[in-house]
Design an enzyme around this catalytic site. Structure first.
Site, mmCIF file in Angstrom:
data_model
loop_
_atom_site.group_PDB
_atom_site.id
_atom_site.type_symbol
_atom_site.label_atom_id
_atom_site.label_comp_id
_atom_site.label_asym_id
_atom_site.label_seq_id
_atom_site.Cartn_x
_atom_site.Cartn_y
_atom_site.Cartn_z
ATOM 1 N N ASP A 79 0.890 -1.169 0.000
ATOM 2 C CA ASP A 79 0.000 0.000 0.000
ATOM 3 C C ASP A 79 0.921 1.210 0.000
ATOM 4 O O ASP A 79 1.561 1.525 1.001
ATOM 5 C CB ASP A 79 -0.874 -0.031 1.261
ATOM 6 C CG ASP A 79 -1.702 1.249 1.440
ATOM 7 O OD1 ASP A 79 -1.633 2.143 0.573
ATOM 8 O OD2 ASP A 79 -2.416 1.341 2.466
ATOM 9 N N LYS A 112 2.897 11.224 -3.270
ATOM 10 C CA LYS A 112 1.853 10.593 -4.078
ATOM 11 C C LYS A 112 0.991 11.628 -4.803
ATOM 12 O O LYS A 112 0.478 11.385 -5.891
ATOM 13 C CB LYS A 112 0.979 9.735 -3.160
ATOM 14 C CG LYS A 112 -0.019 8.839 -3.871
ATOM 15 C CD LYS A 112 -0.633 7.889 -2.857
ATOM 16 C CE LYS A 112 -1.694 6.996 -3.442
ATOM 17 N NZ LYS A 112 -2.193 6.042 -2.417
ATOM 18 N N GLU A 151 -7.267 0.527 -4.422
ATOM 19 C CA GLU A 151 -7.292 0.427 -2.958
ATOM 20 C C GLU A 151 -8.612 -0.128 -2.413
ATOM 21 O O GLU A 151 -8.597 -1.021 -1.562
ATOM 22 C CB GLU A 151 -6.956 1.799 -2.345
ATOM 23 C CG GLU A 151 -5.480 2.138 -2.562
ATOM 24 C CD GLU A 151 -5.154 3.613 -2.376
ATOM 25 O OE1 GLU A 151 -6.024 4.375 -1.904
ATOM 26 O OE2 GLU A 151 -4.022 4.010 -2.710
ATOM 27 N N ASP A 189 -12.811 5.592 2.675
ATOM 28 C CA ASP A 189 -11.385 5.679 3.005
ATOM 29 C C ASP A 189 -11.002 7.110 3.363
ATOM 30 O O ASP A 189 -10.918 7.979 2.496
ATOM 31 C CB ASP A 189 -10.568 5.180 1.790
ATOM 32 C CG ASP A 189 -9.050 5.227 2.033
ATOM 33 O OD1 ASP A 189 -8.603 5.792 3.056
ATOM 34 O OD2 ASP A 189 -8.311 4.692 1.188
HETATM 35 P P1 ADP Z 1 -2.958 7.610 3.923
HETATM 36 O O1 ADP Z 1 -3.931 6.675 3.324
HETATM 37 O O2 ADP Z 1 -3.136 9.037 3.457
HETATM 38 O O3 ADP Z 1 -1.547 7.160 3.770
HETATM 39 P P2 ADP Z 1 -3.555 6.702 6.626
HETATM 40 O O4 ADP Z 1 -4.652 5.806 6.263
HETATM 41 O O5 ADP Z 1 -2.303 6.096 7.101
HETATM 42 O O6 ADP Z 1 -3.239 7.749 5.498
HETATM 43 O O7 ADP Z 1 -4.125 7.697 7.751
HETATM 44 C C1 ADP Z 1 -3.345 8.637 8.433
HETATM 45 C C2 ADP Z 1 -4.262 9.481 9.298
HETATM 46 O O8 ADP Z 1 -4.915 8.660 10.273
HETATM 47 C C3 ADP Z 1 -3.518 10.563 10.084
HETATM 48 O O9 ADP Z 1 -4.224 11.794 9.975
HETATM 49 C C4 ADP Z 1 -3.578 10.053 11.519
HETATM 50 O O10 ADP Z 1 -3.570 11.101 12.478
HETATM 51 C C5 ADP Z 1 -4.890 9.320 11.531
HETATM 52 N N1 ADP Z 1 -4.936 8.360 12.627
HETATM 53 C C6 ADP Z 1 -4.135 7.290 12.822
HETATM 54 N N2 ADP Z 1 -4.450 6.661 13.961
HETATM 55 C C7 ADP Z 1 -5.490 7.359 14.515
HETATM 56 C C8 ADP Z 1 -6.268 7.222 15.710
HETATM 57 N N3 ADP Z 1 -6.021 6.245 16.570
HETATM 58 N N4 ADP Z 1 -7.250 8.124 15.926
HETATM 59 C C9 ADP Z 1 -7.484 9.122 15.055
HETATM 60 N N5 ADP Z 1 -6.787 9.307 13.927
HETATM 61 C C10 ADP Z 1 -5.808 8.439 13.645
HETATM 62 MG MG MG Z 2 -4.561 5.002 2.453
#
Ligand code: ADP
Ligand code: MG
Length: 642
Positions: free
Chosen positions: A27, A93, A193, A215
């Protein structure tokens, strides 16, 4: 999956070495990236790769500190971002498949862009004058994922399924594939995705159902509607917002905490980091301390509510595009992305779709896990090997036809892989070439669509206008990459290209194009009718003129002047913008010349029967006959050979 290869020493046949190779799921996220693998037990698992976590922040730092040319990826790089903002690339990205000429690119970031570039690719200027493009930066992330997972698992990783957002266009997909290749990975398949998330939940094992994948990540929001029919997946619709995610929650919270006090960039940055940590704690705790203040979950929810609600319209539109309403026929909603851990987000999703969302699988890992499942399916001999995963084209694909109109061959949200063929013919007598212009977008006029590629089909036999037949085929493969082939039916001469546009579209742009097509629908239809009628008028005038010259003797003076009056009237009306007026004149002229066309045809047949050449006969087909033919082939307009 893992396969055991035994390498036999030549000569003695003894096993010298056992070496395991594997295919993984990756991913490649905007905020975080992950690797997952299906091991012996048949279950996918994410690999721990960065300071004990399965999440590798998608951040690449180019050695302002340390060795010249050194590259640091992940948490260590993220820690350097504040100090070296232009040498530390985050959210690369967003730049994939994007040209530096794209105004969006400049709006986006704190980076220095290399000057003097052709405009086809963005390049970041980082430490020590080094210039890197988004594909190279992504390749660094992929290389880090690969080598860390190899080290952790003690096996070699050669192949991967890499996930991309469902809305990624051709250029963005190509760029992702290239990054894989640059990192020494054979990309088995690019997988959407949301489809990966559905695979992780094993939804492909059901016989049918319709699922939404919601998502919400760090900086992006994507909604997709998947349909499953007898184990076959289709992405029915996609939508989202490329500038909405958990980062916005952090900023909103930091703003609340800082109030309107004077702030310097450094304190803002610290406040945002603190807000982010506090926000994450509030997912499981009712209150927490942030910057010395007590913050409750209710306060957080109040601040982020408007942001969460902004996901609503895209969801409703996707449901509508997929032919559903909020309360009918959705069998499940899958949560993906770190921000869907926030209880208020879950509550919003529950209410919007009227369903308890699926969240048993870690929303951070679910996409990578699904990609691992797909990699396993593609490399094993399991009977499921040919599970079909179908996605959709995010925007319509078509061709420019006479008068600057966009003729759509593949409609937006069509399931891919797909093929579409349409026949076109020449506009001018003796035309030997056709200019094929491939465009993308929803609007009726080419000038409002995006130009993807152009090529020329030469070698068309010189025939009277409307007789050459050119079949144009659009083929969109499972990775969403478009090939266009034009083939002249008589001679078989053909020409094709794979569309590799110099820069891609962001989902913002897609959104904008969709919105503008809705806003302009009525005006577009009017414009199309006007152009259609003008082209048709030109054609019928030309054909009638030719026949008057060649066969005018078949008419009485009275008949001839009626036809000529009709032609004059039509010519005058062509300047009008009222397409009805032009159409009326066409119909009248057509009606008035019907008898003439019939006589011309009879004469042609007489001569043919008397042994005259077919060539002459063809040259004498009247205006009326030509029109009947053009109606029959549906589309009669392409380009004059210039
Ligand atoms: P991407 O798909 O853009 O790479 P992610 O799916 O990894 O991103 O999501 C990252 C986001 O999720 C960040 O804004 C992070 O603060 C939030 N996040 C991660 N864990 C938690 C949590 N336990 N509670 C709230 N927000 C969270
Ligand atoms: Mg993602």
């Amino acid at each position: 999956m893992t396969a055991l290869f035994e390498i036999a020493e030549p000569g003695n046949g003894r096993i010298k070495e056992a070496c395991q190779t594997a295919a993984v799921g990756i991913d490649l996220g905007t905020t975080n990236s992950l690797v997952a693998i299906v091991l012996g037990d048949g279950r996918p698992q994410a690999v721990s790769i960065d300071e004990g976590s399965t999440l590798l922040p998608s951040v690449v730092h180019y050695g302002a500190s340390g060795e010249p040319g050194s590259v640091i990826v992940g948490r260590a790089a993220r820690r350097l971002a504040a100090q070296f903002p232009s040498d530390t690339i985050v959210s690369v990205k967003r730049f994939m498949g994007r040209g530096s000429a794209d105004p969006e690119t400049l709006r986006l970031s704190p980076y220095k862009f290399a000057s003097g570039d052709s405009g086809s690719v963005v390049r970041f200027e980082v430490a020590r004058g080094r210039k890197v493009n988004p594909v190279e930066v992504s390749a660094e992330i992929l290389r880090a994922l690969r080598s860390r997972a190899e080290e952790r698992l003690g096996i070699k990783i050669q192949q991967a399924v890499i996930t991309v957002p469902a809305y990624f266009d051709d250029a963005q997909r190509q760029a992702t594939k290239e990054a894989g290749r640059l990192a020494g990975i054979e990309v088995l398949r690019l997988l959407n995705e949301p489809t990966a998330a559905a695979l992780a939940y094993g939804l492909d094992k059901k016989s049918f159902g319709t699922f939404a994948v919601y998502d919400l990540g760090g900086g992006t929001f994507d909604i997709s509607i998947l349909k499953l029919v007898e184990g076959v997946f289709e992405v029915k619709a996609v939508g989202g917002d490329s500038a909405l995610g958990g980062d916005d929650f952090d900023r909103a919270l930091a703003t609340l905490l800082l109030g309107h006090a004077a702030r310097d960039p450094r304190s803002v940055r610290i406040a945002i980091d603190e807000a982010k940590a506090g926000k994450e704690r509030l997912t499981t705790e009712a209150q927490t301390q942030v910057l010395g203040r007590t913050l409750t979950r209710a306060q957080l929810e109040e601040v982020i509510r408007p942001l969460i609600e902004r996901t609503g319209p895209a969801c409703r539109r996707a449901l509508k595009d997929a032919g559903l309403t909020t309360n009918n026929k959705l069998d499940g909603v899958i949560l993906v992305g770190g921000s869907t851990r926030v209880p208020a987000v879950r509550a919003f999703v529950r209410e919007l779709f009227g369903l308890e969302p699926l969240a048993d699988i870690d929303p951070d890992e679910v996409v990578a896990l699904g990609a691992a499942v797909q990699a396993d399916l593609l490399t094993s001999d399991s009977p499921q090997h040919d599970v079909l995963l179908l996605d959709v084209a995010p925007l319509s694909l078509g061709l420019e036809t006479m008068g600057g109109l966009a003729e759509k061959l593949v409609q937006r949200n069509t399931t891919i892989p797909t093929n579409a063929t349409q026949e076109f013919t020449t506009f001018a007598d003796g035309q030997t070439g056709m200019d094929i212009h491939v465009v993308q977008g929803e609007r009726e006029l080419v000038q409002d669509c995006r130009s993807l590629a152009r090529f020329t089909l030469g070698g068309i036999p010189p025939l009277p206008a409307g007789l050459a037949r050119v079949a144009v085929t659009f083929q969109v493969d499972a990775d969403g990459i478009l090939s266009v082939t034009a083939r002249e039916q008589l001679t078989g001469v053909s020409q094709s290209i794979t569309v590799k546009p110099s820069h891609g579209l962001t989902d913002d742009e897609i959104e904008r194009m969709l919105l503008s097509s809705i806003e302009n629908a009525e005006a577009d239809v009017q414009a199309r009718m006007l152009i259609d009628n003008r082209v048709e008028a030109q054609r019928i005038l030309k054909a009638t003129e030719t026949q008057l010259d060649a066969n005018g003797d078949l008419l009485s003076n009275q008949e001839r002047s009626t036809i000529e009056a009709g032609m004059a009237d039509l010519r005058a009306r062509m300047a009008l913008t009222d397409h009805h007026a032009i159409k009326d004149a066409i119909d009248r002229l057509d009606h008035d010349s019907a008898e003439f066309a019939k006589r011309v045809m009879d004469r042609g047949i007489d001569r043919a029967l008397k042994g005259r050449s077919v060539g002459e006969f063809e040259g004498e087909v009247g205006a009326h006959a030509a029109k009947a033919y053009s109606a029959h082939v549906e589309q009669t307009t392409l380009y004059e050979d210039k």
